[in-house]
Design an enzyme around this catalytic site. Structure first.
Site, PDB file in Angstrom:
ATOM      1  NE  ARG A  66      -3.844   2.013   2.537  1.00 18.14           N
ATOM      2  CZ  ARG A  66      -3.767   3.039   3.377  1.00 18.14           C
ATOM      3  NH1 ARG A  66      -2.716   3.136   4.201  1.00 18.14           N
ATOM      4  NH2 ARG A  66      -4.697   3.966   3.403  1.00 18.14           N
ATOM      5  CG  HIS A  70      -1.359   5.266  -0.587  1.00 19.05           C
ATOM      6  ND1 HIS A  70      -1.989   5.798   0.521  1.00 19.05           N
ATOM      7  CD2 HIS A  70      -2.233   4.363  -1.094  1.00 19.05           C
ATOM      8  CE1 HIS A  70      -3.178   5.245   0.671  1.00 19.05           C
ATOM      9  NE2 HIS A  70      -3.347   4.367  -0.294  1.00 19.05           N
ATOM     10  CG  ASP A  71       6.220   6.791  -3.661  1.00 13.31           C
ATOM     11  OD1 ASP A  71       6.280   8.017  -3.429  1.00 13.31           O
ATOM     12  OD2 ASP A  71       7.095   6.166  -4.270  1.00 13.31           O
ATOM     13  CB  VAL A  74       1.781  11.547  -4.969  1.00 14.14           C
ATOM     14  CG1 VAL A  74       2.052  13.035  -4.794  1.00 14.14           C
ATOM     15  CG2 VAL A  74       0.521  11.139  -4.222  1.00 14.14           C
ATOM     16  N   GLY A  76       4.378   9.935  -9.576  1.00 13.41           N
ATOM     17  CA  GLY A  76       5.160   8.755  -9.909  1.00 13.41           C
ATOM     18  C   GLY A  76       5.815   8.102  -8.704  1.00 13.41           C
ATOM     19  CG  ASP A  78       8.390  10.709  -6.358  1.00 12.68           C
ATOM     20  OD1 ASP A  78       7.710  10.174  -5.455  1.00 12.68           O
ATOM     21  OD2 ASP A  78       8.157  11.861  -6.778  1.00 12.68           O
ATOM     22  CB  SER A  80       7.443  12.118  -2.870  1.00 10.64           C
ATOM     23  OG  SER A  80       6.253  11.513  -3.345  1.00 10.64           O
ATOM     24  CD  GLU A  92       3.882  12.783  -1.405  1.00 15.11           C
ATOM     25  OE1 GLU A  92       3.781  11.539  -1.479  1.00 15.11           O
ATOM     26  OE2 GLU A  92       4.486  13.462  -2.265  1.00 15.11           O
ATOM     27  CG  ASN A  98      -0.539   8.653   2.609  1.00 18.11           C
ATOM     28  OD1 ASN A  98      -0.959   7.595   2.147  1.00 18.11           O
ATOM     29  ND2 ASN A  98       0.050   9.571   1.856  1.00 18.11           N
ATOM     30  CG  HIS A 198      -8.274  -3.541  -1.448  1.00 16.46           C
ATOM     31  ND1 HIS A 198      -8.557  -2.854  -2.615  1.00 16.46           N
ATOM     32  CD2 HIS A 198      -7.755  -2.623  -0.604  1.00 16.46           C
ATOM     33  CE1 HIS A 198      -8.235  -1.582  -2.471  1.00 16.46           C
ATOM     34  NE2 HIS A 198      -7.744  -1.410  -1.264  1.00 16.46           N
ATOM     35  CB  THR A 199      -6.678 -10.566  -1.984  1.00 12.36           C
ATOM     36  OG1 THR A 199      -7.124 -11.883  -1.660  1.00 12.36           O
ATOM     37  CG2 THR A 199      -5.164 -10.581  -2.175  1.00 12.36           C
ATOM     38  CB  THR A 253      -6.812 -16.487   2.930  1.00 15.24           C
ATOM     39  OG1 THR A 253      -7.384 -15.804   1.797  1.00 15.24           O
ATOM     40  CG2 THR A 253      -7.271 -17.934   2.945  1.00 15.24           C
TER      41      THR A 253
END
Length: 272
Positions: A66, A70-71, A74, A76, A78, A80, A92, A98, A198-199, A253
Site C-alpha cells: 500500500r 500511494h507513493d 503522487v 510517480g 519517487d 516522496s 505526504e 496516509n 485488497h485480498t 485468508t
C-alpha cells in the site's frame, strides 16, 4: 497451481509491472538488471528484512504494498511518501489517505540501512519501495515479476496532490476511474486487477463504517453486503466505536495474496 489462479497472477503481475513505471518514462530508462553489478544482493537484503518483520507483524506485507501504491499515485514512484516535514516540505505522510494509516516506514528505514551498509550510495529509496512491494506480494503467496529499477528519489513532496490523487475507499466508480486515468492506468482492467490487492491486509472501521449504518446518507446499511457478514462487521465496528479498530480485508485468508477478493465480492462480502 490452477489455470485460473495462474491467469490471475499473470494479470496482476503485468499491471504492477506497468504501475512501477514513473509517468512519462520510457521502458528503456529502467532495467531489472540495474543493480546487478553495483548491488547484486539488494533483493535478498530486502527479502530478509520483510521475513523478519512478518514474524511479529503479519500485515506488514500488505502495508508495504500500500505504501508503494500511494507513493506511485503522487508524481510517480519517487519515494516522496517517505519525506518528513521540514521548512520546505509538507509531508505526504500527513495527507488524508496516509495520516494515521500509512505504515511500515520503520521497516523501510531498516531496509535502507541494510542496503546502505552493503552498497553505500547506490540504491534509491524509490527502488527499495518497488522491490519491497514485489517481495511482499510474493512472500504472501502471490506472483513474482521483474521489477524495473533505476528510479531516482524525489527531494520534494506534494501533500495537496496526495489528497487529490490517491484513490479513497469511499470513492465512486467514476471517481476511481478518473484517478486511475490520471496516472496512465486503464480504467477497467487495471482498476479491477489492482483492486485485487485488497485480498490481504486490514482496514480501519472508519474507512467503511458508513456502509454498515448510513450508506450514502440513506440511514440504512449498504444493501450489497451479505446480511450475515454485515452483522459480523457491526459487532467489530459498533456505532460510536473506535474508528481505528482493524478488520481483515479478506475474512478467510487475510494474510495470503490470492484471488479471494473477487470471490468475496461475488458472495457480497467485499469490505473495500
Amino acid at each position: 497451481m490452477s489455470e485460473t489462479m495462474s491467469s490471475f497472477q499473470c494479470i496482476v503481475a503485468t499491471l504492477f509491472f506497468a504501475l512501477l513505471l514513473p509517468p512519462g518514462s520510457l521502458a528503456f530508462e529502467l532495467s531489472p538488471s540495474f543493480y546487478d553489478e553495483t548491488c547484486p544482493e539488494v533483493f535478498s537484503i530486502i527479502r530478509g528484512i520483510i521475513e523478519d518483520a512478518l514474524l511479529s507483524d503479519p500485515r506488514i506485507g500488505a502495508s508495504l504494498l500500500r505504501l508503494h501504491f500511494h507513493d506511485c499515485f503522487v508524481n510517480g514512484c519517487d519515494a516522496s511518501i517517505l519525506l518528513d516535514n521540514s521548512a520546505t516540505i509538507e509531508s505526504e505522510k500527513e495527507a488524508t489517505p496516509n495520516n494515521n494509516s500509512a505504515r511500515g516506514f520503520e521497516v523501510v528505514d531498516a531496509m535502507k540501512i541494510a542496503v546502505e551498509y552493503e552498497c553505500p550510495g547506490i540504491v534509491s529509496c524509490a527502488d527499495i519501495l518497488a522491490i519491497a512491494a514485489q517481495e511482499s506480494v510474493n512472500q504472501a503467496g502471490g506472483p513474482s515479476w521483474l521489477v524495473l529499477l533505476g528510479r531516482r528519489d524525489s527531494k520534494t513532496a506534494n501533500r495537496t496532490l496526495a489528497d487529490i490523487a490517491i484513490p479513497a475507499p469511499t470513492g465512486t466508480l467514476d471517481v476511481l476511474k478518473s484517478k486511475f486515468a490520471a496516472v496512465g492506468l486503464n480504467t477497467t482492467s487495471d482498476l479491477v486487477a489492482l483492486s485485487g490487492a485488497h485480498t490481504f491486509g486490514r482496514a480501519q472501521c472508519k474507512t467503511f463504517i458508513d456502509r454498515l449504518y448510513n450508506f450514502n446518507g440513506t440511514g440504512n446499511p449498504d444493501h450489497t453486503l451479505n446480511a450475515t457478514y454485515l452483522e459480523t462487521l457491526r459487532k467489530v465496528c459498533p456505532q460510536g466505536g473506535h474508528g481505528s479498530v482493524l478488520v481483515n480485508l479478506d475474512p478467510t485468508t487475510p494474510n495470503t495474496f490470492d484471488k479471494n477478493y473477487y470471490t468475496n465480492l461475488q458472495d457480497q462480502e467485499g469490505l473495500l
